[in-house]
Write an enzyme that holds these catalytic residues in place. Structure first.
Site, PDB file in Angstrom:
ATOM      1  N   LYS A 163     -13.287  -3.976  10.685  1.00 22.79           N
ATOM      2  CA  LYS A 163     -14.113  -2.889   9.626  1.00 22.79           C
ATOM      3  C   LYS A 163     -15.740  -2.833   9.800  1.00 22.79           C
ATOM      4  O   LYS A 163     -16.056  -1.587  10.090  1.00 22.79           O
ATOM      5  CB  LYS A 163     -14.015  -3.805   8.182  1.00 22.79           C
ATOM      6  CG  LYS A 163     -12.437  -3.909   7.609  1.00 22.79           C
ATOM      7  CD  LYS A 163     -12.293  -4.527   6.352  1.00 22.79           C
ATOM      8  CE  LYS A 163     -10.916  -5.337   5.763  1.00 22.79           C
ATOM      9  NZ  LYS A 163     -10.935  -5.853   4.400  1.00 22.79           N
ATOM     10  N   GLY A 181      -5.082  -4.560  -1.983  1.00 23.80           N
ATOM     11  CA  GLY A 181      -4.462  -4.553  -3.280  1.00 23.80           C
ATOM     12  C   GLY A 181      -3.802  -3.506  -3.276  1.00 23.80           C
ATOM     13  O   GLY A 181      -4.103  -2.309  -3.105  1.00 23.80           O
ATOM     14  N   ARG A 206      11.084  -0.837   8.187  1.00 20.21           N
ATOM     15  CA  ARG A 206      11.892  -1.196   8.427  1.00 20.21           C
ATOM     16  C   ARG A 206      13.483  -1.334   7.802  1.00 20.21           C
ATOM     17  O   ARG A 206      14.353  -1.714   9.019  1.00 20.21           O
ATOM     18  CB  ARG A 206      11.253  -3.153   8.583  1.00 20.21           C
ATOM     19  CG  ARG A 206      10.436  -3.304  10.123  1.00 20.21           C
ATOM     20  CD  ARG A 206      10.712  -4.889  10.321  1.00 20.21           C
ATOM     21  NE  ARG A 206       9.214  -5.394   9.684  1.00 20.21           N
ATOM     22  CZ  ARG A 206       8.067  -5.842   9.475  1.00 20.21           C
ATOM     23  NH1 ARG A 206       7.565  -5.854  11.098  1.00 20.21           N
ATOM     24  NH2 ARG A 206       7.961  -6.768   8.511  1.00 20.21           N
ATOM     25  N   VAL A 224       0.993  -1.245   0.050  1.00 16.02           N
ATOM     26  CA  VAL A 224      -0.208   0.578   0.071  1.00 16.02           C
ATOM     27  C   VAL A 224       0.921   1.193   0.111  1.00 16.02           C
ATOM     28  O   VAL A 224       0.930   2.562  -0.336  1.00 16.02           O
ATOM     29  CB  VAL A 224      -1.032   0.081   1.293  1.00 16.02           C
ATOM     30  CG1 VAL A 224      -1.679   1.160   1.136  1.00 16.02           C
ATOM     31  CG2 VAL A 224      -1.717  -1.017   1.034  1.00 16.02           C
TER      32      VAL A 224
HETATM   33  N1  HSE Z   1      -6.784  -9.724   3.853  1.00 17.05           N
HETATM   34  C1  HSE Z   1      -7.926  -8.879   4.382  1.00 17.05           C
HETATM   35  C2  HSE Z   1      -8.919  -9.624   3.056  1.00 17.05           C
HETATM   36  C3  HSE Z   1      -6.668  -7.877   3.865  1.00 17.05           C
HETATM   37  O1  HSE Z   1      -8.768 -10.320   2.452  1.00 17.05           O
HETATM   38  O2  HSE Z   1     -10.080  -8.711   2.897  1.00 17.05           O
HETATM   39  C4  HSE Z   1      -7.841  -6.802   3.287  1.00 17.05           C
HETATM   40  O3  HSE Z   1      -7.870  -6.788   4.615  1.00 17.05           O
END
Ligand code: HSE
Length: 428
Positions: A207, A304, A46, A15
């Site tokens: 979320k 993504g 890092r 990202v």
């Molecule tokens: N692992 C999460 C997904 C990525 O599959 O939607 C975004 O939070």
């Protein structure tokens, strides 16, 4: 043109690099839209020196994200490190304390510490924005806080973990079992470092907790959410649900009821022909319901490089334009503590069971359901060579408590060959 908006970016994974690429590729249009240039001043990660597929040579480097967050010469600290504690939290707090605006994609950090961080931001006159934390590229927070600001929100629903939707649709399409598809998803790199975050429903739960806070003006309360992952969804249930006209989805639902705030993330059945039922692969969908607008569906990539960086840049551009929205769409002090609803609203349920194949077995199950006040909508018994008979029942609306009592009572009838599976059917 006004002074540039100066960014410090911590975290140069997928990202972070996506954000760098947008700032570089669209410098002209960003400046025109905001009326001021948007520039990256410094970055942090890092490891220094790795080839990350973007030119970082003109930016200062900070070894410590907290130092980056406090730099005098940045206006916005962009946190893309991840994790609810550790350097991400320390750096966001340092940035807010220094009066810097913060843009983050960190759902865990906001779901656990959102209220304290929102209060901290306001105390220092800073903005804290997190569009990229919920459903990747879908601008759902903007839709709720801005476009739907004139509505009383009645319900928020969503498929918000692409990995789980990939696993469930792949099981459905290829007729493969959970373990096989989980291994495929792992090989494709779809799973978080800790896969439980995905398949255990935690990522999607974070979320939903954030959306519920914005939708209902409540303090974010991840701990109060009922969460069940997809680990126990079997290929049998996917097949039989399809036979009854449904798809299995990891669905989050939040609604304010007279009994309090109901919020749960769990495998549910949705009608096959509905927009949620049609959602394929790793795509996300959020359904928002408002008293004036009715029901709207937002669909798009939930993860993504491009989609998530797009959402980060949406927040950055708001700040560049001088749009200063509260973290959860209203002042932090006005968010109320939601009373969690003790039980879920009644719904139809899908019940799959195996019955000992002897006279009167089905009648006993029907009697138990009837005694619990649960009415059968549809029922199917399949041909079989096993000694036990596979039976599917779709109920009319029932309370989960009554259903659980009925399932317990079924156990005492002596006609169950295995533990029944019960899945809620969400009416969409
Ligand atoms: N692992 C999460 C997904 C990525 O599959 O939607 C975004 O939070």
């Amino acid at each position: 043109m006004e002074d540039p908006l100066k960014l410090g970016i911590a975290g140069l994974g997928t990202v972070g690099i996506g954000v760098v690429k947008i700032v570089q590729r669209h410098a002209g249009v960003l400046a025109t839209r905001a009326g001021r240039p948007v520039e990256i001043v410094a970055v942090s990660a890092r490891t220094k020196g790795a080839d990350r597929g973007a030119d970082l040579s003109t930016y200062d480097w900070a070894d410590d994200p907290v130092d980056l967050a406090r730099r005098e010469d940045i206006d916005v600290f962009v946190e893309l490190i991840g994790g609810e504690e550790g350097p991400a939290k320390a750096a966001v707090e340092a940035a807010l304390d220094a009066g810097k605006d913060v843009v983050t994609a960190n759902k865990a950090l906001l779901a656990i510490h959102g209220q304290a961080l929102a209060e901290r931001a306001e105390a220092h006159g800073a903005c804290l924005r997190f569009e990229a934390a919920v459903a990747g590229g879908i601008p759902v927070i903007k839709a709720l806080t801005e476009g739907l600001a004139g509505n009383e929100i009645t319900r928020v629903m969503g498929v918000m973990n692409g990995t789980c939707n990939y696993i469930l649709t792949r099981m459905q399409d290829a007729g493969l079992d959970y373990q096989t598809v989980f291994a495929e998803a792992e090989a494709l790199g779809y799973l978080e470092a800790d896969p439980t975050l995905d398949v255990g429903g935690i990522d999607a739960g974070h979320k939903l907790a954030l959306l519920a806070s914005i939708a209902f003006g409540t303090k974010v309360d991840f701990a109060a959410m009922r969460i069940e992952g997809i680990e126990r969804v079997s290929i049998e249930d996917i097949r039989q649900a399809a036979d009854m006209g449904y798809r299995v989805k990891l669905l989050g639902v939040a609604q304010m009821t007279g009994r309090g705030l109901e919020s749960r993330m769990s495998p549910c059945l949705v009608p096959m022909a509905s927009p949620l039922g049609q959602l394929e692969a790793a795509t996300n969908m959020v359904v928002l319901e408002g008293d004036s607008v009715g029901q709207i569906f937002l669909r798009g990539a939930g993860a993504g490089e491009g989609p998530t960086a797009s959402a980060v840049m949406g927040d950055v551009m708001d700040i560049a334009r001088g749009l200063r929205m509260s973290t959860f769409g209203q002042p932090a002090a006005s968010l109320t503590a939601a009373r969690p609803a003790g039980s879920s609203a009644p719904a139809p349920y899908y019940l799959r069971m195996s019955l000992v194949d002897k006279p009167g077995a089905l009648a006993k199950i029907a009697t138990v359901l009837g005694e619990a006040g649960i009415s059968i909508d549809r029922m199917r018994q399949y041909g079989h060579t096993d000694p036990s008979a596979p039976v599917l029942i779709v109920t009319h609306r029932a309370s989960r408590t009554a259903l659980d009592e009925a399932i317990t009572a079924m156990g005492a009838t002596g006609v169950l060959a295995s533990e029944p599976v019960a899945l809620r059917i969400e009416e969409v």
